[in-house]
Design a protein around this motif. Structure first.
Motif, short mmCIF file in Angstrom:
data_model
loop_
_atom_site.label_atom_id
_atom_site.label_comp_id
_atom_site.label_asym_id
_atom_site.label_seq_id
_atom_site.Cartn_x
_atom_site.Cartn_y
_atom_site.Cartn_z
N PRO A 133 0.83 -1.22 0.00
CA PRO A 133 0.00 0.00 0.00
C PRO A 133 0.86 1.26 0.00
CG PRO A 133 0.13 -0.87 2.21
CD PRO A 133 0.89 -1.84 1.34
N THR A 134 1.92 1.25 -0.78
CA THR A 134 2.83 2.40 -0.87
C THR A 134 3.03 2.78 -2.34
OG1 THR A 134 4.76 0.92 -0.91
CG2 THR A 134 4.06 1.78 1.24
N ASN A 135 3.65 3.95 -2.54
CA ASN A 135 3.93 4.43 -3.90
C ASN A 135 2.66 4.50 -4.74
OD1 ASN A 135 6.78 4.30 -3.22
ND2 ASN A 135 6.61 2.09 -3.51
N LEU A 136 1.79 5.41 -4.34
CA LEU A 136 0.44 5.45 -4.91
C LEU A 136 0.10 6.73 -5.66
CD1 LEU A 136 -1.19 4.33 -1.56
CD2 LEU A 136 -0.81 2.82 -3.50
N TRP A 137 0.85 7.77 -5.41
CA TRP A 137 0.43 9.09 -5.87
C TRP A 137 1.37 9.64 -6.93
CZ3 TRP A 137 2.91 13.99 -4.37
CH2 TRP A 137 2.24 15.10 -4.90
N PRO A 138 0.81 10.11 -8.05
CA PRO A 138 -0.59 9.98 -8.49
C PRO A 138 -0.86 8.58 -9.02
CG PRO A 138 0.70 11.13 -10.15
CD PRO A 138 1.63 10.89 -9.00
N SER A 139 -2.10 8.19 -9.10
CA SER A 139 -2.45 6.83 -9.51
C SER A 139 -2.12 6.58 -10.98
CB SER A 139 -3.95 6.58 -9.28
OG SER A 139 -4.33 5.36 -9.89
N ILE A 140 -1.21 5.64 -11.21
CA ILE A 140 -0.87 5.27 -12.58
C ILE A 140 -2.00 4.46 -13.22
CG2 ILE A 140 0.71 3.84 -13.97
CD1 ILE A 140 1.70 6.64 -13.28
N HIS A 141 -2.75 3.73 -12.42
CA HIS A 141 -3.92 3.02 -12.94
C HIS A 141 -4.89 4.02 -13.59
CE1 HIS A 141 -3.46 -1.17 -11.87
NE2 HIS A 141 -4.72 -1.40 -12.20
N VAL A 142 -5.10 5.13 -12.89
CA VAL A 142 -6.02 6.16 -13.40
C VAL A 142 -5.40 6.90 -14.58
CG1 VAL A 142 -7.20 8.32 -12.83
CG2 VAL A 142 -7.17 6.44 -11.17
N TYR A 143 -4.18 7.36 -14.41
CA TYR A 143 -3.51 8.15 -15.45
C TYR A 143 -3.40 7.36 -16.76
CZ TYR A 143 0.10 10.77 -17.93
OH TYR A 143 0.81 11.45 -18.89
N ASN A 144 -2.95 6.12 -16.70
CA ASN A 144 -2.77 5.33 -17.91
C ASN A 144 -4.11 4.94 -18.54
OD1 ASN A 144 -0.05 5.55 -17.63
ND2 ASN A 144 0.37 3.37 -17.46
N SER A 145 -5.14 4.77 -17.72
CA SER A 145 -6.47 4.48 -18.27
C SER A 145 -6.97 5.67 -19.08
CB SER A 145 -7.47 4.18 -17.14
OG SER A 145 -7.12 2.99 -16.47
N LEU A 146 -6.76 6.87 -18.53
CA LEU A 146 -7.14 8.08 -19.26
C LEU A 146 -6.30 8.22 -20.53
CD1 LEU A 146 -7.42 10.54 -16.23
CD2 LEU A 146 -9.31 9.68 -17.64
N GLY A 147 -5.00 7.92 -20.42
CA GLY A 147 -4.13 8.00 -21.59
C GLY A 147 -4.54 7.04 -22.69
N ALA A 148 -4.90 5.83 -22.31
CA ALA A 148 -5.33 4.83 -23.29
C ALA A 148 -6.64 5.26 -23.96
CB ALA A 148 -5.51 3.47 -22.61
#
Length: 231
Positions: A133-148
């Protein structure tokens, strides 16, 4: 030998992707190993109102296939879209690594005990065991989903494929919601990923407009030069 040369020339644009993938995974593994007890806790009041919903682990895992599929598709179909997508993703991922290195962060949102016992909670538990539960900010799951998703809706390859564009949107939204419903990310991680994606998207749009203007200017100059020679 000739076949090997042709293969290299055809697919050499994979080299930056491979090199960056190695750098990213090595750096991230180091962060996961070394970010232990000394980190800032990320939390917003809104986090406490979001219920744990284990079924969202499905779209969370689909993120890996979603982003990979978009990159691979453009790799084979459109180099311009491929490079644009890679630049978008790599920039955000690098910012994430730098932030995590200089400002170690984590969260305490995960349930201490699973509220139910089913296949989905077991999947979440397995995720928790492998992903700290570390290294979370900013969320790469969110950022890359938006990028895709941005890559799909802006590509001429999908200009007339409304079903794929809508499906991409639904999947991207589901993945973003999943990060909060399975307690992998704080609302803060999600919001900052949106801000970063918006800045990157706008920067990309401005750069493309400038490139188009430069191309038009160059074309006009060449055309004027040709006209003068003909006179």
């Amino acid at each position: 030998m000739e076949k090997l040369r042709i293969f290299y020339l055809k697919y050499k644009h994979a080299i930056p992707l491979i090199i960056y993938g190695i750098i990213y995974m090595t750096w991230f593994a180091w962060l996961e190993k070394n970010t232990t007890g000394h980190y800032r806790i990320i939390h917003m009041a809104a986090d406490d109102y979001i219920p744990f919903c284990e079924v969202f682990v499905i779209p969370y895992f689909l993120w890996f296939a979603y982003v990979s599929a978009v990159v691979i598709y453009f790799f084979f179909k459109n180099k311009e879209d491929y490079y644009r997508t890679c630049i978008f993703l790599f920039t955000g991922m690098t910012i994430f690594l730098i932030v995590s290195t200089l400002w170690p962060n984590g969260q305490h949102l995960r349930p201490a005990v699973m509220p139910r016992d089913n296949i989905f909670t077991r999947m979440v538990a397995a995720l928790y065991r492998t992903d700290t539960p570390t290294n979370l900010w900013p969320s790469i799951h969110v950022y890359n989903s938006l990028g895709a998703h941005f890559a799909i809706i802006r590509s001429k390859c999908f200009e007339k494929k409304k079903g794929i564009r809508i499906g991409s949107l639904i999947l991207a939204v589901s993945i973003i919601m999943a990060t909060m419903f399975i307690k992998q990310h704080s609302v803060f991680d999600v919001l900052t990923a949106f801000v970063m994606a918006a800045v990157m998207s706008e920067s990309s749009a401005i750069r493309e407009k400038q490139n188009r203007r430069s191309a038009k200017g160059c074309f006009k100059t060449c055309a004027d030069g040709a006209a003068i020679k003909m006179q």
